[in-house]
Design an enzyme around this catalytic site. Structure first.
Site, PDB file in Angstrom:
ATOM      1  N   MET A   1       5.813   0.632   2.480  1.00  0.00           N
ATOM      2  CA  MET A   1       7.268   0.673   2.446  1.00  0.00           C
ATOM      3  C   MET A   1       7.752   2.081   2.750  1.00  0.00           C
ATOM      4  O   MET A   1       7.479   3.019   1.989  1.00  0.00           O
ATOM      5  CB  MET A   1       7.776   0.225   1.073  1.00  0.00           C
ATOM      6  CG  MET A   1       7.564  -1.238   0.777  1.00  0.00           C
ATOM      7  SD  MET A   1       8.154  -1.680  -0.885  1.00  0.00           S
ATOM      8  CE  MET A   1       6.840  -0.973  -1.886  1.00  0.00           C
TER       9      MET A   1
ATOM     10  N   CYS B   1      13.949   0.674  -8.839  1.00  0.00           N
ATOM     11  CA  CYS B   1      13.138   0.513  -7.629  1.00  0.00           C
ATOM     12  C   CYS B   1      12.238  -0.707  -7.746  1.00  0.00           C
ATOM     13  O   CYS B   1      12.110  -1.503  -6.811  1.00  0.00           O
ATOM     14  CB  CYS B   1      12.307   1.769  -7.379  1.00  0.00           C
ATOM     15  SG  CYS B   1      11.334   1.719  -5.861  1.00  0.00           S
TER      16      CYS B   1
ATOM     17  N   LEU C   1       0.845  -1.196   0.000  1.00  0.00           N
ATOM     18  CA  LEU C   1       0.000   0.000   0.000  1.00  0.00           C
ATOM     19  C   LEU C   1       0.879   1.244   0.000  1.00  0.00           C
ATOM     20  O   LEU C   1       1.526   1.566   0.996  1.00  0.00           O
ATOM     21  CB  LEU C   1      -0.917  -0.005   1.217  1.00  0.00           C
ATOM     22  CG  LEU C   1      -1.938  -1.152   1.288  1.00  0.00           C
ATOM     23  CD1 LEU C   1      -2.672  -1.131   2.623  1.00  0.00           C
ATOM     24  CD2 LEU C   1      -2.925  -1.074   0.126  1.00  0.00           C
TER      25      LEU C   1
ATOM     26  N   CYS D   1      10.886  10.220  -7.185  1.00  0.00           N
ATOM     27  CA  CYS D   1      10.274  10.375  -5.857  1.00  0.00           C
ATOM     28  C   CYS D   1      11.231  10.971  -4.838  1.00  0.00           C
ATOM     29  O   CYS D   1      10.809  11.675  -3.924  1.00  0.00           O
ATOM     30  CB  CYS D   1       9.726   9.037  -5.371  1.00  0.00           C
ATOM     31  SG  CYS D   1      10.975   7.781  -5.014  1.00  0.00           S
TER      32      CYS D   1
END
Length: 391
Positions: free
Chosen positions: A32, A101, A7, A206
């Protein structure tokens, strides 16, 4: 199956988890934590893994009625994604951190923890389709698994998932792969009472939440004054570090004089060994072939032009009349692709020129029925040179 729901705090992962829960699977939710800055906040669509995202993920899990945990994967993320990002730029390449990632965190570090705790599969909100593996009720079965583009082509994420390979994806579930639009996902979230229904999508890198990639690189790698040069070696200006430039870049070059013909100039190449940035006209950006290394096969290969059964040593392997893509949302180009699985290499001859190819980018091969199946992935290795012996 016992399923771990990754999530993120966004609408896609929440709806994906809800759909798998509806199918009757035993589920636990996990968020995470990838940033070491626990006070990081989100700025609109920029950034992820923030305190807001963790809170939204917890809220979604509460509404779904599933246990929820936060896993600290910040060390893995720093070592496997951020450090790799910096090392690639230092080496004069242009990496895609989302590819790394997915490969090294979401389908390696996360999955290893999930398996150690007895989970059978991981569900995420990625837009892609799988045939086989966990999606067919056989988690861990990689043979014959197929990765396909999402039905919603605008949101398709098969490009960044390809590097994970059949084994890495064999325990993945992508419930949103067949959804025709993001609007439908948001509508379903509203109907389910999920509070993230109208939350903006995240984009860009990110861990560079403000979008200033050059500033991030400068702070991490420092400054190193060098020359902007023409392809012939004429000095045209200066810069503070070759790693602040990417192939195809036009703006922010800092040139001290215009081109003789008045046309714009672009970054053609970066040279770490001499700290030079080569700039030139747009036509020098076009490539008709590309080499890749670190080959990942997601489909069986056959000798070029082969039909029917064939011996293993029957010549160069690959595909005719396929297409390749070198950016997450870039156009595909028809190509002839040859692969050498033993050497981990790929060579593509392009039917149309591609502009601005840079070493470090991911190249993904699509073909099969309707041209939506991922056949292979590799990392662009630099200026293309046709391999010897047809390879």
């Amino acid at each position: 199956m016992r399923v771990l729901a990754a999530l993120s705090g966004g609408v896609d992962s929440a709806v994906a988890a809800a759909r798998v829960l509806d199918a009757g699977h035993d589920m636990v939710g996990v968020h995470m934590a990838l940033t070491r800055n626990r006070a990081a906040t989100r700025t609109g669509s920029r950034g992820c893994c923030s305190i807001e995202d963790a809170s939204d993920a917890r809220w979604a899990a509460q509404i779904l009625g599933i246990p929820f945990y936060v896993w600290d994967l910040s060390q893995e993320f720093e070592e496997r994604v951020v450090s790799d990002f910096l090392a690639e730029y230092r080496a004069g390449r242009t990496p895609n951190p989302c590819v790394r990632c997915n490969e090294r965190v979401k389908f390696d570090a996360l999955l290893k923890r999930a398996l150690a705790l007895g989970f059978d599969a991981v569900v995420t909100g990625h837009y892609a389709r799988l045939r086989g593996g966990a999606s067919a009720g056989c988690p861990g079965q990689a043979t014959g698994l197929e990765l396909l583009r999402a039905r919603n082509s605008a949101k398709d994420q098969s490009y960044v998932l390809a590097v994970s390979g059949r084994q890495g994806l064999s325990r993945a579930l992508f419930p949103l792969g067949e959804v025709p639009s993001k609007a439908e996902v948001r509508s379903e979230a509203r109907d389910r009472g999920l509070p993230v229904a109208d939350k903006p999508d995240s984009y860009d890198i990110c861990f560079v939440a403000n979008g200033d990639t050059r500033g991030f690189l400068t702070r991490a790698l420092g400054t190193d004054k060098g020359a902007l040069v023409s392809p012939e070696g004429e000095v045209l200006g200066s810069h503070n570090g070759y790693y602040g430039f990417t192939v195809g870049q036009r703006r922010g070059l800092g040139l001290t004089r215009p081109a003789p013909d008045g046309r714009p100039r672009y970054v053609i190449e970066t040279r770490p060994e001499t700290n030079e940035v080569v700039v030139g006209p747009a036509e020098l950006l076009s490539r008709r072939s590309v080499d890749g290394d670190g080959l990942v096969l997601l489909s069986d290969t056959a000798p070029l032009n082969a039909a029917g059964p064939y011996p293993a040593d029957s010549g160069p392997l690959g595909w005719e009349n396929v297409s390749v893509q070198v950016r997450a949302h870039g156009r595909t180009v028809p190509a002839r692709v040859v692969v050498d699985p033993a050497a981990g290499r790929l060579h593509a001859d392009l039917a149309q020129p591609l502009r601005g190819l840079a070493a470090g980018q991911s190249i993904v091969v699509y073909g099969g029925r309707d041209g939506v199946q991922v056949l292979a992935q590799a990392t662009v290795a630099g200026p293309a040179r046709p391999p010897a012996n047809g390879m």
